[in-house]
Design a protein around this motif. Sequence first.
Motif, PDB file in Angstrom:
ATOM      1  N   GLU B 195       0.831  -1.204   0.000  1.00  0.00           N
ATOM      2  CA  GLU B 195       0.000   0.000   0.000  1.00  0.00           C
ATOM      3  C   GLU B 195       0.866   1.255   0.000  1.00  0.00           C
ATOM      4  O   GLU B 195       0.610   2.211  -0.717  1.00  0.00           O
ATOM      5  N   LEU B 198       2.295   1.817  -3.294  1.00  0.00           N
ATOM      6  CA  LEU B 198       1.297   2.213  -4.290  1.00  0.00           C
ATOM      7  C   LEU B 198       0.850   3.662  -4.120  1.00  0.00           C
ATOM      8  O   LEU B 198       0.548   4.329  -5.098  1.00  0.00           O
ATOM      9  N   PRO B 204       3.122   1.883 -10.518  1.00  0.00           N
ATOM     10  CA  PRO B 204       2.997   0.450 -10.231  1.00  0.00           C
ATOM     11  C   PRO B 204       3.886  -0.411 -11.120  1.00  0.00           C
ATOM     12  O   PRO B 204       4.504  -1.369 -10.648  1.00  0.00           O
ATOM     13  N   LEU B 357      -5.868  -4.137  -7.467  1.00  0.00           N
ATOM     14  CA  LEU B 357      -5.198  -3.131  -6.650  1.00  0.00           C
ATOM     15  C   LEU B 357      -6.031  -2.686  -5.457  1.00  0.00           C
ATOM     16  O   LEU B 357      -7.168  -2.321  -5.581  1.00  0.00           O
TER      17      LEU B 357
END
Lengths: 246, 357
Positions: B195, B198, B204, B357
């Motif tokens: 997380e 991201l 990504p 995701l």
Amino acid sequence: MESGHIIEIRGLTKKFGTFTAVDHISFEVGKGEIFGFLGANGAGKTTAMKILCGLSKPTSGEGKVAGFSINGEQEKIKRHIGYMSQKFSLYADLKVWENIRLFGGIYGLKRKVIAERTDAIIQSLGMQDWKDSLVGSIPQGWKQKLAFSIAMIHEPQIVFLDEPTGGVDPETRRKFWEMIYEASDRGITIFVTTHYMDEAEYCDRVSIMVDGQIVAVDSPKVLKEKYAAENMDVVFRTLARGSIRQ
Amino acid sequence: MKEFFKLVGKEFRHIFRDRRTMLIVLVMPVVQIVLFGFAISTDIHQARVDIVGDIQDFQVRKIAERIDNSQYFDVVSEYRSVTSVDDRFRKGKADVAICFEQDFSKKLETENTALIRIIGDGSEPNSAQMIANYAMGIIHEGTRELTPTVEYVYNPMMKSSYNFVPGVMGLILMLICSMMTAISIVREKEKGTMELLLVSPVRPLWIIVSKALPYMTLSAVNLVTILLLSRYVMSVPIRGSLLLIALVSLVFILTSLALGLLISTIASTQRVAMLISGMGLMMPTMIFSGIIFPCESMPVVLQYLSDIIPAKWYIILIKKIMIEGVGMTYIVKELSILLFMVFVLFWTSIKLFRTRL
């Protein structure tokens, strides 16, 4: 920003197939505010927060976070926000200073700046003795503080805290909120989700989400008066009573 | 780009800090090569021989006795019809059949040569080949004029010579690239650090590439180790171009990385990732890639099934380049199949990665 709001959301909706996880929510958060984002599990908190953090795109609706649109300017949003997850995740097999340096690097800070901030963080947390320890070996409370400091290493305008005090003892929680207040005093906006209703009392304003919709946004004081409740827990339960998803 | 290198550095640090895993990864190919190489027994002990032909024939009897007298062989049965050989092999009653033509002695006298044929049980290719060679040696030694033709049933091409080196290459690269990549991505998902990556400005795609790069490096090290070991310790020839081997390996490494990525999108915990890559990748690779059983001796349905295993194609390619020493023009088909797999796998896994995701 024209209105002094650092987050402005209008009619934000996120659908997964036929399921509407977030249903036309609108709210704004002022600069330096501590904003509590409350809701039961499954109410759509996480989905909404992911959109605010630039991790996913809304199905419809618009809004700005730190001055950038949630439709198409995700990459810019990411540069101006900090994020701390529920597990205060850091790399357990990296040392304290390595973790700090890594995240500094990921946010594109200059080597010199990273070195300065690493020292500053270790100084202010009083972690000199832990500097060379693996993060996996330091106590939860320290990890939490470290994770919070690292989330702010690039001096973001907003920090998103996803249930930041899960699984820590009341004393550590209280100390952590002191850190949140300090950050808020420096003008950083704090956007925090929690399901500890006593913590909701610490927020300047809170929003309560039920079944994908925001059913109330105001300061804890006003909300308590409005629902004639003695604390936020009662307010929350009154509002969440009609929930279908629970 | 600087951010990307920070991430790569961090991945390397993860690997170096986990000494035990790193050691296993680096030593494993050595152990496997040595194990496979030396475990394949070179000793033939009292292999059971069927003599097919007229045992009354003087020359036939002479050769049969000579074979029986050798420490390597036992003549267990004599009969006249070649058609029984199949049945004997299937029932596991004989390891090799030596067939003599009609009027063997007479032919040998008048034409100075006669037909003799060794039929080996190709379902155990390594020992079959060894047995045939020994038998040939004994026959040839006694009667110079005779040069038996050798044939193997069940696996006529005897494709298992040097099987294990390409096999181990396929296995190791698959293991490191797929399993390790999958586990390292899933670990970050599990610990919640994914997380953090991201929500950072790093894209990504670069996060994934930064994960893959260190394992690619490790596999390259392994590739070199395996090639050196097999060339200088196991004396397996490297007849083809090293460049081509490197290229083909790179394609296969990419295939494995894509598979690893695919697994990481499906699995939610490291344990699941490990199970999927173990059962879903290692087992089929072991079974279908021809490391243990030659594909040619498998039922047709399984042969078709083996076609979807990337390692099978890689192993074929490496065998062709290394052992047969062929060039680009001869491997176009297999390489295209592998490239196609890379494309499909990457496309699927990136699509899945995005949606999960």
